[in-house]
Motif scaffolding. Sequence first.
Motif, PDB file in Angstrom:
ATOM      1  N   ALA A   1     -20.281  46.125  26.216  1.00  0.00           N
ATOM      2  CA  ALA A   1     -19.342  47.243  26.185  1.00  0.00           C
ATOM      3  C   ALA A   1     -19.905  48.475  26.879  1.00  0.00           C
ATOM      4  CB  ALA A   1     -18.968  47.567  24.735  1.00  0.00           C
ATOM      5  N   LEU A   2     -21.179  48.760  26.670  1.00  0.00           N
ATOM      6  CA  LEU A   2     -21.786  49.932  27.309  1.00  0.00           C
ATOM      7  C   LEU A   2     -21.742  49.826  28.826  1.00  0.00           C
ATOM      8  CD1 LEU A   2     -24.898  50.598  25.039  1.00  0.00           C
ATOM      9  CD2 LEU A   2     -23.040  52.211  25.502  1.00  0.00           C
ATOM     10  N   GLN A   3     -21.982  48.631  29.342  1.00  0.00           N
ATOM     11  CA  GLN A   3     -21.942  48.470  30.800  1.00  0.00           C
ATOM     12  C   GLN A   3     -20.534  48.662  31.354  1.00  0.00           C
ATOM     13  OE1 GLN A   3     -24.824  45.237  32.329  1.00  0.00           O
ATOM     14  NE2 GLN A   3     -24.490  44.726  30.185  1.00  0.00           N
ATOM     15  N   LEU A   4     -19.529  48.221  30.617  1.00  0.00           N
ATOM     16  CA  LEU A   4     -18.153  48.417  31.058  1.00  0.00           C
ATOM     17  C   LEU A   4     -17.758  49.890  31.003  1.00  0.00           C
ATOM     18  CD1 LEU A   4     -16.562  45.289  29.374  1.00  0.00           C
ATOM     19  CD2 LEU A   4     -16.641  45.734  31.831  1.00  0.00           C
ATOM     20  N   VAL A   5     -18.206  50.578  29.973  1.00  0.00           N
ATOM     21  CA  VAL A   5     -17.938  52.023  29.888  1.00  0.00           C
ATOM     22  C   VAL A   5     -18.581  52.740  31.071  1.00  0.00           C
ATOM     23  CG1 VAL A   5     -18.363  54.120  28.547  1.00  0.00           C
ATOM     24  CG2 VAL A   5     -17.621  52.036  27.389  1.00  0.00           C
ATOM     25  N   LYS A   6     -19.823  52.407  31.364  1.00  0.00           N
ATOM     26  CA  LYS A   6     -20.514  53.034  32.499  1.00  0.00           C
ATOM     27  C   LYS A   6     -19.849  52.688  33.832  1.00  0.00           C
ATOM     28  CE  LYS A   6     -25.020  53.224  30.188  1.00  0.00           C
ATOM     29  NZ  LYS A   6     -26.404  52.690  30.134  1.00  0.00           N
ATOM     30  N   ALA A   7     -19.236  51.512  33.906  1.00  0.00           N
ATOM     31  CA  ALA A   7     -18.571  51.102  35.147  1.00  0.00           C
ATOM     32  C   ALA A   7     -17.259  51.843  35.370  1.00  0.00           C
ATOM     33  CB  ALA A   7     -18.322  49.601  35.134  1.00  0.00           C
ATOM     34  N   GLY A   8     -16.696  52.453  34.302  1.00  0.00           N
ATOM     35  CA  GLY A   8     -15.519  53.292  34.487  1.00  0.00           C
ATOM     36  C   GLY A   8     -14.221  52.788  33.901  1.00  0.00           C
ATOM     37  N   VAL A   9     -14.267  51.875  32.916  1.00  0.00           N
ATOM     38  CA  VAL A   9     -13.023  51.435  32.294  1.00  0.00           C
ATOM     39  C   VAL A   9     -12.412  52.576  31.478  1.00  0.00           C
ATOM     40  CG1 VAL A   9     -13.780  49.032  32.190  1.00  0.00           C
ATOM     41  CG2 VAL A   9     -14.162  50.524  30.209  1.00  0.00           C
ATOM     42  N   ASP A  10     -11.113  52.481  31.226  1.00  0.00           N
ATOM     43  CA  ASP A  10     -10.415  53.485  30.418  1.00  0.00           C
ATOM     44  C   ASP A  10     -10.466  53.150  28.937  1.00  0.00           C
ATOM     45  OD1 ASP A  10      -9.263  55.116  32.620  1.00  0.00           O
ATOM     46  OD2 ASP A  10      -8.230  53.235  33.106  1.00  0.00           O
ATOM     47  N   ALA A  11     -10.624  51.867  28.622  1.00  0.00           N
ATOM     48  CA  ALA A  11     -10.621  51.432  27.223  1.00  0.00           C
ATOM     49  C   ALA A  11     -11.504  50.205  27.066  1.00  0.00           C
ATOM     50  CB  ALA A  11      -9.202  51.116  26.763  1.00  0.00           C
ATOM     51  N   ILE A  12     -12.018  50.024  25.861  1.00  0.00           N
ATOM     52  CA  ILE A  12     -12.741  48.813  25.489  1.00  0.00           C
ATOM     53  C   ILE A  12     -11.887  48.049  24.491  1.00  0.00           C
ATOM     54  CG2 ILE A  12     -14.730  47.897  24.217  1.00  0.00           C
ATOM     55  CD1 ILE A  12     -15.481  48.698  27.015  1.00  0.00           C
ATOM     56  N   TRP A  13     -11.749  46.740  24.755  1.00  0.00           N
ATOM     57  CA  TRP A  13     -10.920  45.861  23.938  1.00  0.00           C
ATOM     58  C   TRP A  13     -11.849  44.981  23.106  1.00  0.00           C
ATOM     59  CZ3 TRP A  13      -6.567  42.575  26.682  1.00  0.00           C
ATOM     60  CH2 TRP A  13      -5.726  42.007  25.723  1.00  0.00           C
TER      61      TRP A  13
ATOM     62  N   ARG B   1     -18.925  56.121  22.443  1.00  0.00           N
ATOM     63  CA  ARG B   1     -18.405  57.484  22.583  1.00  0.00           C
ATOM     64  C   ARG B   1     -19.520  58.472  22.913  1.00  0.00           C
ATOM     65  NH1 ARG B   1     -13.564  56.730  18.865  1.00  0.00           N
ATOM     66  NH2 ARG B   1     -12.036  56.092  20.460  1.00  0.00           N
ATOM     67  N   LYS B   2     -20.735  58.114  22.627  1.00  0.00           N
ATOM     68  CA  LYS B   2     -21.858  58.927  23.079  1.00  0.00           C
ATOM     69  C   LYS B   2     -21.977  58.846  24.593  1.00  0.00           C
ATOM     70  CE  LYS B   2     -26.780  59.798  22.207  1.00  0.00           C
ATOM     71  NZ  LYS B   2     -27.996  59.351  21.468  1.00  0.00           N
ATOM     72  N   GLU B   3     -21.667  57.682  25.149  1.00  0.00           N
ATOM     73  CA  GLU B   3     -21.688  57.486  26.607  1.00  0.00           C
ATOM     74  C   GLU B   3     -20.476  58.132  27.253  1.00  0.00           C
ATOM     75  OE1 GLU B   3     -23.052  56.454  30.218  1.00  0.00           O
ATOM     76  OE2 GLU B   3     -24.132  55.994  28.359  1.00  0.00           O
ATOM     77  N   ASN B   4     -19.306  57.986  26.638  1.00  0.00           N
ATOM     78  CA  ASN B   4     -18.069  58.571  27.164  1.00  0.00           C
ATOM     79  C   ASN B   4     -17.174  58.952  25.991  1.00  0.00           C
ATOM     80  OD1 ASN B   4     -15.662  59.311  28.341  1.00  0.00           O
ATOM     81  ND2 ASN B   4     -15.240  57.329  29.273  1.00  0.00           N
ATOM     82  N   PRO B   5     -17.119  60.236  25.645  1.00  0.00           N
ATOM     83  CA  PRO B   5     -16.321  60.666  24.489  1.00  0.00           C
ATOM     84  C   PRO B   5     -14.840  60.340  24.604  1.00  0.00           C
ATOM     85  CG  PRO B   5     -17.816  62.405  25.195  1.00  0.00           C
ATOM     86  CD  PRO B   5     -17.862  61.356  26.254  1.00  0.00           C
ATOM     87  N   ASP B   6     -14.353  60.124  25.825  1.00  0.00           N
ATOM     88  CA  ASP B   6     -12.924  59.875  26.027  1.00  0.00           C
ATOM     89  C   ASP B   6     -12.549  58.400  26.048  1.00  0.00           C
ATOM     90  OD1 ASP B   6     -12.325  62.627  26.242  1.00  0.00           O
ATOM     91  OD2 ASP B   6     -12.928  62.622  28.357  1.00  0.00           O
TER      92      ASP B   6
END
Length: 366
Positions: A199-211, A245-250
């Motif tokens: 999940a962290l790698q997907l957040v860093k890659a720029g996804v809008d949401a984690i499923w 959310r620490k990586e991307n609060p949004d």
Amino acid sequence: MNSKERVLKAFKRREGNPDRVPIQFDLCRQHTESFGKKLGVKPDYALSYYEDLTYRISANEIRTRMGSDVVVVGGTVPYGYTPEIVQGDITKNEFGMHMKPTALYVEVVKCPLENAMSVSDIENYSFPDPYAKGRFDKARRDIEKYGEKYFVIGDVEISLFELAWHLTGMEKYMIGMLCAEPWLNALNDRVEEWSTGLALQLVKAGVDAIWFGEDLGSQTSTLISPEDWRVMFKPRHKRMIERLRKENPDIMIIMHSDGAVAPLIDDFIEFGVDVYNPVQPNVSGSDPQELKDKYGKKISFFGGIDQQSLLPSGDVNLIRSEIKKITEILGKERGYLLAPAHILQPDVSMETIEVMIQAAQEFGSY
């Protein structure tokens, strides 16, 4: 209004109504091939680390051409990896699970930890590397291609409970829970570490949401008691979401669970879930009006279109009527992404899929 803006407005992340309720759907391999041929698009497959997730993260060009407002990406097998052939059509994946294809799914027929008896057995088991080279190359390409115009979801399903029992077998895992076996928490720790890394790698890659996803329910109840789930898994979900959310609060969080899991929705909201999926029809606690009245101001909904009987029936009038009803209920005052409650399988015709998309576009206007 492009698809990304439509979904962000629907999920109340931007002011104002979308022009219509947004749409998402997944296609099995047969439908991917058939619609690809019809559209003149070669299917772009992404082999997931867990085979049944492959069709969540494949063929984004085909789905967007058909009308999806959403692109789904996720982790694949590493660069250069090929599942090992065990016998006939049975293969062994990265986890050591023996996987056999069936008419609809891929079934685990042998679990790598089925004989685990101790914490050391868990510690000695070689978990796949979530950071392996090439695991997110396809995801990054799709994010770059579609990310400006489409809402991008990063798929990390079978996140905790479901991946853990797939490694041991459900019976062994459930007995381990009942008997408070020491190896159970050690296994859950390693599964949490794996899923968080993905999940962290997907957040860093720029996804809008984690499923995230767990199938926690049957047609009538949860598979384990809500009390046991709150002790064993709720703190883990909370911890994972806090790290993201620490990586991307949004970052938006989607929680998937098939079955009758309404008793857990308050918990989902409490630990930070933004969207509940798949809102499976025809199970206890899933009446759309009751869900909207009780939770509509606290959480958004994603799914809601019956795949067990409605879509396989092919009844055009009934399908159109139900989609009109669902969009009016769950789409009212925003908070809804329309989708079938599961991947579209061969028991739903191509014509029915097209009817579903057309009806969603027709009746979803604000």
